[in-house]
Motif scaffolding. Sequence first.
Motif, mmCIF file in Angstrom:
data_model
loop_
_atom_site.group_PDB
_atom_site.id
_atom_site.type_symbol
_atom_site.label_atom_id
_atom_site.label_comp_id
_atom_site.label_asym_id
_atom_site.label_seq_id
_atom_site.Cartn_x
_atom_site.Cartn_y
_atom_site.Cartn_z
ATOM 1 N N ARG A 1 0.840 -1.194 0.000
ATOM 2 C CA ARG A 1 0.000 0.000 0.000
ATOM 3 C C ARG A 1 0.881 1.252 0.000
ATOM 4 O O ARG A 1 2.094 1.173 0.209
ATOM 5 C CB ARG A 1 -0.924 -0.008 1.216
ATOM 6 N N GLU A 2 0.258 2.406 -0.227
ATOM 7 C CA GLU A 2 1.001 3.669 -0.255
ATOM 8 C C GLU A 2 1.699 3.892 1.088
ATOM 9 O O GLU A 2 1.151 3.591 2.151
ATOM 10 C CB GLU A 2 0.059 4.832 -0.542
ATOM 11 N N CYS A 3 2.910 4.387 1.012
ATOM 12 C CA CYS A 3 3.672 4.639 2.233
ATOM 13 C C CYS A 3 4.641 5.797 1.989
ATOM 14 O O CYS A 3 4.783 6.280 0.858
ATOM 15 C CB CYS A 3 4.453 3.391 2.661
ATOM 16 N N GLY A 4 5.315 6.225 3.037
ATOM 17 C CA GLY A 4 6.316 7.268 2.900
ATOM 18 C C GLY A 4 7.504 6.805 2.080
ATOM 19 O O GLY A 4 7.852 5.619 2.074
ATOM 20 N N LYS A 5 8.136 7.725 1.393
ATOM 21 C CA LYS A 5 9.249 7.371 0.514
ATOM 22 C C LYS A 5 10.418 6.757 1.295
ATOM 23 O O LYS A 5 11.021 5.775 0.862
ATOM 24 C CB LYS A 5 9.710 8.605 -0.262
#
Length: 465
Positions: free
Chosen positions: A377-381
Amino acid sequence: MVLKVDVKLVVLEADEVIIRKVKDKPVSIKICDLIGCQTCEEPSSSLSSLFMTPPNIVIRYISRGQHYKWTAETVEVIGSKENCEALKNEINNKLGQEKERPKKLAVFINPIGGSQTSMSVYSKVVTPLFKAANITCDVMVSERPKHMIDLVSGFDTASVDGLVVVGGDGTLLEILNCLLTRVQKEAGLDYDQPSCKLKPLEVPIGIIPTGTGNGAATGLYGNNDVVTAVLHIIRGQTNYNNAQAVYSGRKLVSFSGGVCVAYGLFSDIIYHTDRNRWLKRARYVVVPINILLFKRQRQFTAKVTVFPKEQNTDSSDEDTDATGREESAATEGKDIEGSYISIASSGANQNFLFPPFGASLVSLIKHPSEFMVALYRECGKLAFLSHFTSCALKKPDAFEKDFLSTHSVRGYKVKVLSHDESPQANSQEAEINKLVDVDGELIEIVDEEYEVWNHMRIIKFYTCF
Protein backbone atom coordinates in the motif's frame (compact mmCIF):
# COMPACT_ATOMS: atom_id res chain seq x y z
CA MET A 1 46.72 -21.91 0.43
CA VAL A 2 49.07 -24.48 -1.15
CA LEU A 3 50.11 -27.48 0.95
CA LYS A 4 53.26 -29.35 -0.11
CA VAL A 5 53.71 -32.94 1.14
CA ASP A 6 55.59 -36.12 0.39
CA VAL A 7 53.63 -38.85 -1.35
CA LYS A 8 54.31 -41.18 1.59
CA LEU A 9 52.17 -38.93 3.79
CA VAL A 10 49.10 -39.20 1.53
CA VAL A 11 46.80 -42.14 2.30
CA LEU A 12 43.74 -42.99 0.21
CA GLU A 13 40.92 -44.51 2.28
CA ALA A 14 37.53 -45.80 1.19
CA ASP A 15 35.78 -42.42 1.27
CA GLU A 16 38.51 -39.88 1.99
CA VAL A 17 42.09 -38.81 1.40
CA ILE A 18 44.15 -38.35 4.55
CA ILE A 19 47.29 -36.23 4.55
CA ARG A 20 49.42 -37.22 7.54
CA LYS A 21 51.45 -34.15 8.32
CA VAL A 22 54.45 -34.66 10.60
CA LYS A 23 53.72 -32.01 13.26
CA ASP A 24 50.23 -30.65 12.60
CA LYS A 25 47.11 -32.81 12.82
CA PRO A 26 46.11 -34.78 9.71
CA VAL A 27 44.03 -33.21 6.94
CA SER A 28 41.02 -35.30 5.88
CA ILE A 29 39.39 -34.66 2.50
CA LYS A 30 36.21 -36.49 1.54
CA ILE A 31 36.24 -38.08 -1.90
CA CYS A 32 33.15 -36.09 -2.87
CA ASP A 33 35.06 -32.88 -2.06
CA LEU A 34 37.96 -33.69 -4.37
CA ILE A 35 38.06 -31.67 -7.57
CA GLY A 36 40.70 -33.73 -9.33
CA CYS A 37 44.27 -34.99 -9.39
CA GLN A 38 46.66 -34.20 -12.20
CA THR A 39 50.27 -34.71 -13.21
CA CYS A 40 52.35 -31.55 -13.00
CA GLU A 41 54.05 -30.18 -16.06
CA GLU A 42 57.81 -30.40 -16.19
CA PRO A 43 59.66 -27.28 -14.91
CA SER A 44 60.21 -24.71 -17.63
CA SER A 45 63.93 -24.59 -16.81
CA SER A 46 66.44 -26.63 -14.89
CA LEU A 47 67.22 -23.60 -12.69
CA SER A 48 63.89 -23.90 -10.85
CA SER A 49 64.76 -27.40 -9.63
CA LEU A 50 67.95 -26.09 -8.02
CA PHE A 51 65.97 -24.04 -5.48
CA MET A 52 62.87 -26.18 -4.90
CA THR A 53 61.62 -29.70 -5.48
CA PRO A 54 58.97 -29.59 -8.17
CA PRO A 55 55.74 -31.50 -7.38
CA ASN A 56 54.87 -34.60 -9.37
CA ILE A 57 51.12 -34.37 -8.95
CA VAL A 58 48.60 -31.80 -7.73
CA ILE A 59 45.46 -32.63 -5.77
CA ARG A 60 42.73 -29.97 -5.71
CA TYR A 61 39.84 -30.04 -3.26
CA ILE A 62 36.92 -28.00 -1.94
CA SER A 63 37.24 -26.02 1.28
CA ARG A 64 34.17 -24.47 2.93
CA GLY A 65 34.41 -21.00 4.44
CA GLN A 66 32.07 -18.47 6.01
CA HIS A 67 28.87 -17.25 4.39
CA TYR A 68 28.65 -20.49 2.36
CA LYS A 69 31.71 -19.48 0.33
CA TRP A 70 33.71 -22.35 -1.14
CA THR A 71 37.30 -22.19 -2.37
CA ALA A 72 39.54 -24.52 -4.37
CA GLU A 73 42.61 -25.53 -2.36
CA THR A 74 45.78 -27.22 -3.65
CA VAL A 75 48.02 -30.00 -2.36
CA GLU A 76 51.33 -30.42 -4.18
CA VAL A 77 52.67 -33.95 -3.83
CA ILE A 78 56.36 -34.78 -4.25
CA GLY A 79 58.13 -38.14 -4.30
CA SER A 80 58.94 -40.88 -6.76
CA LYS A 81 57.15 -40.64 -10.09
CA GLU A 82 55.94 -44.23 -9.76
CA ASN A 83 54.29 -43.67 -6.37
CA CYS A 84 52.81 -40.34 -7.40
CA GLU A 85 51.41 -41.77 -10.62
CA ALA A 86 49.89 -44.70 -8.75
CA LEU A 87 48.26 -42.34 -6.24
CA LYS A 88 46.90 -40.16 -9.03
CA ASN A 89 45.33 -43.14 -10.80
CA GLU A 90 43.76 -44.41 -7.58
CA ILE A 91 42.26 -40.99 -6.79
CA ASN A 92 40.89 -40.51 -10.30
CA ASN A 93 39.44 -44.02 -10.28
CA LYS A 94 37.62 -43.13 -7.07
CA LEU A 95 36.32 -39.93 -8.64
CA GLY A 96 35.19 -41.88 -11.70
CA GLN A 97 32.92 -43.94 -9.46
CA GLU A 98 31.09 -40.80 -8.27
CA LYS A 99 27.98 -41.18 -10.44
CA GLU A 100 26.58 -37.70 -9.81
CA ARG A 101 29.64 -35.84 -11.05
CA PRO A 102 29.23 -34.46 -14.58
CA LYS A 103 31.73 -35.46 -17.24
CA LYS A 104 30.38 -33.36 -20.12
CA LEU A 105 28.51 -30.05 -19.88
CA ALA A 106 26.91 -27.62 -22.29
CA VAL A 107 27.86 -24.04 -21.39
CA PHE A 108 25.70 -21.11 -22.53
CA ILE A 109 27.40 -17.73 -22.13
CA ASN A 110 25.78 -14.30 -22.25
CA PRO A 111 28.78 -12.02 -22.98
CA ILE A 112 26.92 -8.69 -22.62
CA GLY A 113 25.02 -9.26 -19.38
CA GLY A 114 25.92 -7.52 -16.12
CA SER A 115 29.37 -5.97 -16.24
CA GLN A 116 30.11 -7.81 -19.51
CA THR A 117 32.77 -10.00 -17.89
CA SER A 118 31.23 -13.41 -18.66
CA MET A 119 33.83 -14.39 -21.25
CA SER A 120 36.83 -13.46 -19.10
CA VAL A 121 35.28 -15.09 -16.01
CA TYR A 122 34.69 -18.27 -17.96
CA SER A 123 38.21 -18.42 -19.44
CA LYS A 124 40.11 -17.36 -16.31
CA VAL A 125 38.06 -18.96 -13.51
CA VAL A 126 35.62 -21.55 -14.79
CA THR A 127 37.69 -23.29 -17.46
CA PRO A 128 40.69 -24.12 -15.20
CA LEU A 129 38.41 -25.61 -12.55
CA PHE A 130 36.45 -27.69 -15.06
CA LYS A 131 39.75 -28.85 -16.56
CA ALA A 132 41.02 -29.86 -13.11
CA ALA A 133 37.81 -31.88 -12.66
CA ASN A 134 38.25 -33.56 -16.08
CA ILE A 135 34.99 -32.04 -17.35
CA THR A 136 34.68 -31.37 -21.08
CA CYS A 137 32.40 -28.61 -22.36
CA ASP A 138 30.43 -27.63 -25.43
CA VAL A 139 30.50 -23.83 -25.30
CA MET A 140 27.89 -21.61 -26.97
CA VAL A 141 28.00 -17.80 -26.86
CA SER A 142 25.01 -15.60 -27.64
CA GLU A 143 25.72 -12.93 -30.25
CA ARG A 144 22.53 -10.86 -30.21
CA PRO A 145 19.32 -10.36 -28.22
CA LYS A 146 17.23 -13.54 -28.05
CA HIS A 147 20.05 -15.53 -29.68
CA MET A 148 20.24 -17.62 -26.50
CA ILE A 149 16.76 -18.96 -27.27
CA ASP A 150 17.93 -20.16 -30.69
CA LEU A 151 21.02 -21.80 -29.18
CA VAL A 152 19.04 -23.69 -26.55
CA SER A 153 16.16 -24.62 -28.86
CA GLY A 154 18.50 -26.39 -31.25
CA PHE A 155 20.56 -28.17 -28.61
CA ASP A 156 20.18 -31.86 -27.74
CA THR A 157 20.23 -31.87 -23.95
CA ALA A 158 20.54 -35.67 -23.94
CA SER A 159 24.08 -35.34 -25.32
CA VAL A 160 25.44 -33.86 -22.06
CA ASP A 161 25.21 -34.50 -18.33
CA GLY A 162 24.03 -30.97 -17.55
CA LEU A 163 23.74 -27.35 -18.64
CA VAL A 164 25.65 -24.36 -17.30
CA VAL A 165 24.38 -20.79 -17.62
CA VAL A 166 27.05 -18.07 -17.48
CA GLY A 167 24.97 -14.97 -16.92
CA GLY A 168 22.26 -13.61 -14.65
CA ASP A 169 18.59 -14.12 -13.90
CA GLY A 170 17.51 -12.86 -17.33
CA THR A 171 19.69 -15.38 -19.17
CA LEU A 172 18.46 -18.18 -16.92
CA LEU A 173 14.85 -17.13 -17.54
CA GLU A 174 15.27 -17.34 -21.32
CA ILE A 175 16.74 -20.84 -21.04
CA LEU A 176 14.13 -22.07 -18.55
CA ASN A 177 11.25 -20.79 -20.68
CA CYS A 178 12.70 -22.47 -23.74
CA LEU A 179 13.43 -25.82 -22.08
CA LEU A 180 10.30 -26.10 -19.95
CA THR A 181 8.03 -25.20 -22.86
CA ARG A 182 9.80 -27.66 -25.15
CA VAL A 183 9.47 -30.50 -22.65
CA GLN A 184 5.72 -29.88 -22.25
CA LYS A 185 5.20 -29.76 -26.02
CA GLU A 186 7.09 -33.03 -26.50
CA ALA A 187 4.93 -34.61 -23.78
CA GLY A 188 1.75 -33.35 -25.45
CA LEU A 189 0.65 -31.41 -22.37
CA ASP A 190 -1.70 -28.42 -22.37
CA TYR A 191 0.69 -26.16 -20.48
CA ASP A 192 -1.52 -23.10 -20.96
CA GLN A 193 -3.79 -24.51 -18.26
CA PRO A 194 -2.60 -23.63 -14.73
CA SER A 195 -3.95 -26.93 -13.39
CA CYS A 196 -1.88 -28.97 -15.87
CA LYS A 197 0.66 -31.21 -14.15
CA LEU A 198 3.88 -30.28 -15.89
CA LYS A 199 6.73 -32.62 -16.75
CA PRO A 200 9.98 -31.83 -14.91
CA LEU A 201 13.24 -31.08 -16.68
CA GLU A 202 15.53 -34.11 -16.59
CA VAL A 203 18.74 -32.23 -17.37
CA PRO A 204 20.30 -30.40 -14.37
CA ILE A 205 21.22 -26.73 -14.64
CA GLY A 206 24.06 -24.84 -12.97
CA ILE A 207 24.41 -21.07 -12.79
CA ILE A 208 27.65 -19.09 -12.93
CA PRO A 209 26.54 -15.66 -11.64
CA THR A 210 27.87 -12.92 -13.93
CA GLY A 211 24.68 -10.93 -14.48
CA THR A 212 23.20 -7.77 -13.02
CA GLY A 213 20.70 -9.74 -10.98
CA ASN A 214 21.93 -13.03 -9.55
CA GLY A 215 19.02 -13.91 -7.28
CA ALA A 216 18.70 -17.49 -8.50
CA ALA A 217 22.39 -18.24 -7.93
CA THR A 218 22.22 -16.68 -4.47
CA GLY A 219 19.21 -18.83 -3.70
CA LEU A 220 21.01 -22.01 -4.75
CA TYR A 221 24.52 -21.40 -3.39
CA GLY A 222 24.08 -18.92 -0.56
CA ASN A 223 26.05 -16.17 -2.35
CA ASN A 224 26.93 -14.95 -5.84
CA ASP A 225 30.57 -16.06 -5.73
CA VAL A 226 31.67 -17.55 -9.07
CA VAL A 227 34.09 -20.13 -7.63
CA THR A 228 31.46 -21.37 -5.17
CA ALA A 229 29.00 -21.90 -8.03
CA VAL A 230 31.56 -23.78 -10.13
CA LEU A 231 32.44 -26.10 -7.25
CA HIS A 232 28.77 -26.95 -6.65
CA ILE A 233 28.51 -27.93 -10.31
CA ILE A 234 31.70 -30.03 -10.17
CA ARG A 235 30.42 -31.95 -7.15
CA GLY A 236 27.37 -32.83 -9.20
CA GLN A 237 24.77 -33.02 -6.47
CA THR A 238 21.32 -31.87 -7.62
CA ASN A 239 18.00 -30.82 -6.13
CA TYR A 240 14.59 -30.29 -7.70
CA ASN A 241 13.17 -26.81 -7.20
CA ASN A 242 9.71 -25.36 -7.62
CA ALA A 243 8.92 -22.88 -10.38
CA GLN A 244 6.17 -20.35 -10.74
CA ALA A 245 4.29 -19.89 -14.00
CA VAL A 246 2.64 -16.63 -15.09
CA TYR A 247 -0.57 -16.82 -17.15
CA SER A 248 -2.49 -14.07 -18.93
CA GLY A 249 -5.11 -14.11 -21.67
CA ARG A 250 -5.63 -17.83 -20.97
CA LYS A 251 -2.05 -18.58 -21.98
CA LEU A 252 1.26 -19.24 -20.27
CA VAL A 253 3.32 -16.08 -20.79
CA SER A 254 6.43 -16.95 -18.77
CA PHE A 255 7.94 -19.21 -16.17
CA SER A 256 9.78 -17.74 -13.21
CA GLY A 257 12.94 -19.21 -11.77
CA GLY A 258 11.70 -18.23 -8.31
CA VAL A 259 13.23 -14.76 -8.01
CA CYS A 260 10.32 -12.33 -8.39
CA VAL A 261 7.03 -11.67 -10.19
CA ALA A 262 5.87 -8.08 -9.69
CA TYR A 263 3.41 -5.47 -10.94
CA GLY A 264 3.44 -1.75 -10.18
CA LEU A 265 6.41 -0.02 -8.60
CA PHE A 266 8.90 -2.88 -9.12
CA SER A 267 8.00 -3.29 -12.80
CA ASP A 268 8.18 0.52 -13.19
CA ILE A 269 11.76 0.44 -11.88
CA ILE A 270 12.73 -2.27 -14.37
CA TYR A 271 11.07 -0.36 -17.22
CA HIS A 272 12.85 2.94 -16.56
CA THR A 273 16.17 1.26 -15.76
CA ASP A 274 16.10 -0.48 -19.12
CA ARG A 275 15.45 2.84 -20.87
CA ASN A 276 18.40 4.60 -19.27
CA ARG A 277 21.16 2.40 -20.64
CA TRP A 278 23.27 5.50 -21.33
CA LEU A 279 23.98 5.50 -17.57
CA LYS A 280 25.56 2.05 -18.01
CA ARG A 281 25.88 0.15 -14.71
CA ALA A 282 25.12 3.29 -12.69
CA ARG A 283 21.50 3.04 -13.87
CA TYR A 284 20.88 0.14 -11.47
CA VAL A 285 21.46 2.54 -8.56
CA VAL A 286 20.49 5.94 -9.97
CA VAL A 287 17.13 4.97 -11.47
CA PRO A 288 15.68 3.11 -8.44
CA ILE A 289 16.76 5.84 -6.02
CA ASN A 290 15.30 8.53 -8.31
CA ILE A 291 11.96 6.70 -8.53
CA LEU A 292 11.79 5.83 -4.85
CA LEU A 293 12.71 9.28 -3.54
CA PHE A 294 11.65 11.82 -6.16
CA LYS A 295 8.77 10.33 -8.15
CA ARG A 296 5.16 10.15 -7.03
CA GLN A 297 4.05 6.64 -6.14
CA ARG A 298 1.71 5.37 -8.85
CA GLN A 299 -1.36 3.77 -7.31
CA PHE A 300 -3.87 1.35 -8.76
CA THR A 301 -6.94 -0.49 -7.50
CA ALA A 302 -6.88 -4.24 -7.93
CA LYS A 303 -8.68 -7.37 -6.89
CA VAL A 304 -6.22 -10.00 -5.73
CA THR A 305 -7.46 -13.56 -5.26
CA VAL A 306 -5.13 -15.69 -3.13
CA PHE A 307 -5.21 -19.49 -3.02
CA PRO A 308 -3.56 -20.85 0.13
CA LYS A 309 -3.01 -24.53 0.78
CA GLU A 310 -6.01 -26.25 2.28
CA GLN A 311 -5.52 -26.31 6.03
CA ASN A 312 -7.63 -29.41 6.66
CA THR A 313 -5.46 -31.85 4.74
CA ASP A 314 -2.36 -33.72 5.84
CA SER A 315 -1.39 -34.98 2.40
CA SER A 316 2.27 -35.28 1.58
CA ASP A 317 3.88 -33.41 -1.29
CA GLU A 318 3.74 -36.55 -3.42
CA ASP A 319 -0.07 -36.55 -3.17
CA THR A 320 -0.39 -33.08 -4.66
CA ASP A 321 -0.49 -32.10 -8.28
CA ALA A 322 2.06 -29.83 -9.96
CA THR A 323 0.44 -26.64 -8.71
CA GLY A 324 0.44 -27.83 -5.13
CA ARG A 325 -3.30 -28.59 -5.15
CA GLU A 326 -4.65 -31.85 -3.81
CA GLU A 327 -6.97 -33.45 -6.31
CA SER A 328 -9.87 -33.34 -3.84
CA ALA A 329 -9.23 -29.84 -2.48
CA ALA A 330 -11.54 -26.94 -3.17
CA THR A 331 -10.23 -24.36 -5.62
CA GLU A 332 -12.00 -21.34 -4.18
CA GLY A 333 -9.76 -18.45 -3.23
CA LYS A 334 -10.01 -15.40 -1.03
CA ASP A 335 -10.63 -12.04 -2.71
CA ILE A 336 -8.73 -9.00 -1.45
CA GLU A 337 -9.55 -5.66 -3.05
CA GLY A 338 -7.61 -2.48 -2.34
CA SER A 339 -5.42 0.35 -3.53
CA TYR A 340 -1.79 -0.62 -4.05
CA ILE A 341 1.52 0.67 -5.36
CA SER A 342 2.86 -2.81 -6.10
CA ILE A 343 2.06 -6.51 -5.94
CA ALA A 344 5.08 -8.80 -5.78
CA SER A 345 5.71 -12.49 -5.19
CA SER A 346 8.84 -14.52 -4.64
CA GLY A 347 9.32 -18.22 -5.18
CA ALA A 348 11.37 -18.53 -1.99
CA ASN A 349 10.34 -21.81 -0.42
CA GLN A 350 11.90 -24.74 1.35
CA ASN A 351 13.36 -25.96 -1.94
CA PHE A 352 14.99 -22.56 -2.50
CA LEU A 353 17.26 -22.65 0.54
CA PHE A 354 18.59 -19.10 0.34
CA PRO A 355 15.76 -16.76 -0.71
CA PRO A 356 16.91 -13.81 -2.83
CA PHE A 357 14.94 -11.27 -0.78
CA GLY A 358 15.79 -12.14 2.80
CA ALA A 359 15.68 -14.95 5.33
CA SER A 360 12.31 -13.77 6.62
CA LEU A 361 10.62 -15.17 3.50
CA VAL A 362 11.23 -18.76 4.58
CA SER A 363 9.42 -18.18 7.86
CA LEU A 364 6.45 -16.69 5.97
CA ILE A 365 5.96 -19.80 3.83
CA LYS A 366 3.61 -22.25 5.53
CA HIS A 367 4.12 -25.27 3.26
CA PRO A 368 6.68 -26.41 0.62
CA SER A 369 3.95 -26.22 -2.05
CA GLU A 370 3.49 -22.49 -1.42
CA PHE A 371 5.30 -19.24 -2.12
CA MET A 372 4.88 -15.67 -0.87
CA VAL A 373 2.94 -12.75 -2.36
CA ALA A 374 3.15 -9.25 -0.84
CA LEU A 375 0.61 -6.45 -1.33
CA TYR A 376 2.14 -2.97 -1.01
CA ARG A 377 0.00 0.00 0.00
CA GLU A 378 1.00 3.67 -0.25
CA CYS A 379 3.67 4.64 2.23
CA GLY A 380 6.32 7.27 2.90
CA LYS A 381 9.25 7.37 0.51
CA LEU A 382 11.85 6.82 3.22
CA ALA A 383 9.83 3.94 4.67
CA PHE A 384 9.75 2.16 1.33
CA LEU A 385 13.42 2.90 0.67
CA SER A 386 14.20 1.34 4.06
CA HIS A 387 12.24 -1.77 3.08
CA PHE A 388 13.91 -1.86 -0.34
CA THR A 389 17.35 -1.65 1.30
CA SER A 390 16.44 -4.33 3.87
CA CYS A 391 15.44 -6.68 1.03
CA ALA A 392 18.74 -6.06 -0.76
CA LEU A 393 20.65 -6.74 2.47
CA LYS A 394 18.46 -9.80 3.20
CA LYS A 395 17.52 -8.60 6.67
CA PRO A 396 15.17 -10.96 8.54
CA ASP A 397 12.67 -8.17 9.35
CA ALA A 398 12.44 -6.84 5.79
CA PHE A 399 8.74 -7.74 5.44
CA GLU A 400 7.62 -6.67 8.90
CA LYS A 401 6.15 -3.37 7.69
CA ASP A 402 2.71 -1.89 8.35
CA PHE A 403 2.27 -0.82 4.70
CA LEU A 404 2.38 -4.34 3.30
CA SER A 405 0.62 -7.62 3.89
CA THR A 406 2.03 -11.04 3.01
CA HIS A 407 0.24 -14.23 2.06
CA SER A 408 1.53 -17.79 1.73
CA VAL A 409 -0.09 -19.15 -1.43
CA ARG A 410 -0.02 -21.92 -3.97
CA GLY A 411 -1.30 -19.41 -6.51
CA TYR A 412 -2.89 -16.01 -6.92
CA LYS A 413 -4.77 -13.91 -9.47
CA VAL A 414 -4.56 -10.16 -10.09
CA LYS A 415 -7.17 -8.05 -11.86
CA VAL A 416 -6.31 -4.34 -12.11
CA LEU A 417 -9.58 -2.42 -11.84
CA SER A 418 -8.45 1.20 -12.21
CA HIS A 419 -5.52 3.61 -11.93
CA ASP A 420 -5.31 6.85 -9.96
CA GLU A 421 -4.68 8.61 -13.28
CA SER A 422 -6.11 7.30 -16.54
CA PRO A 423 -3.27 7.28 -19.11
CA GLN A 424 -3.75 8.26 -22.70
CA ALA A 425 -3.77 5.49 -25.26
CA ASN A 426 -0.31 4.58 -26.61
CA SER A 427 1.39 6.67 -23.91
CA GLN A 428 4.35 5.48 -21.87
CA GLU A 429 2.09 5.11 -18.84
CA ALA A 430 -0.35 2.95 -20.82
CA GLU A 431 2.55 0.76 -21.93
CA ILE A 432 3.83 0.33 -18.37
CA ASN A 433 0.38 -0.72 -17.16
CA LYS A 434 0.54 -3.77 -19.43
CA LEU A 435 3.85 -5.06 -18.06
CA VAL A 436 4.77 -7.50 -15.31
CA ASP A 437 8.32 -7.99 -14.04
CA VAL A 438 9.34 -11.66 -14.14
CA ASP A 439 12.83 -12.22 -12.71
CA GLY A 440 13.97 -8.84 -14.02
CA GLU A 441 12.40 -9.22 -17.47
CA LEU A 442 9.25 -7.34 -18.56
CA ILE A 443 6.40 -9.52 -19.84
CA GLU A 444 3.24 -8.10 -21.46
CA ILE A 445 -0.10 -9.18 -19.99
CA VAL A 446 -3.62 -9.06 -21.44
CA ASP A 447 -6.27 -6.67 -20.07
CA GLU A 448 -4.11 -5.92 -17.02
CA GLU A 449 -4.98 -9.33 -15.62
CA TYR A 450 -2.67 -12.23 -14.77
CA GLU A 451 -2.27 -15.17 -12.43
CA VAL A 452 0.72 -16.97 -10.94
CA TRP A 453 0.75 -20.64 -9.89
CA ASN A 454 3.34 -22.83 -8.24
CA HIS A 455 4.59 -25.95 -10.01
CA MET A 456 6.45 -28.25 -7.67
CA ARG A 457 9.86 -29.79 -8.29
CA ILE A 458 10.10 -29.28 -12.05
CA ILE A 459 13.59 -27.75 -12.35
CA LYS A 460 16.70 -29.71 -11.44
CA PHE A 461 19.58 -27.47 -10.32
CA TYR A 462 23.15 -28.25 -9.42
CA THR A 463 23.31 -27.44 -5.72
CA CYS A 464 24.67 -29.30 -2.69
CA PHE A 465 22.13 -27.73 -0.30
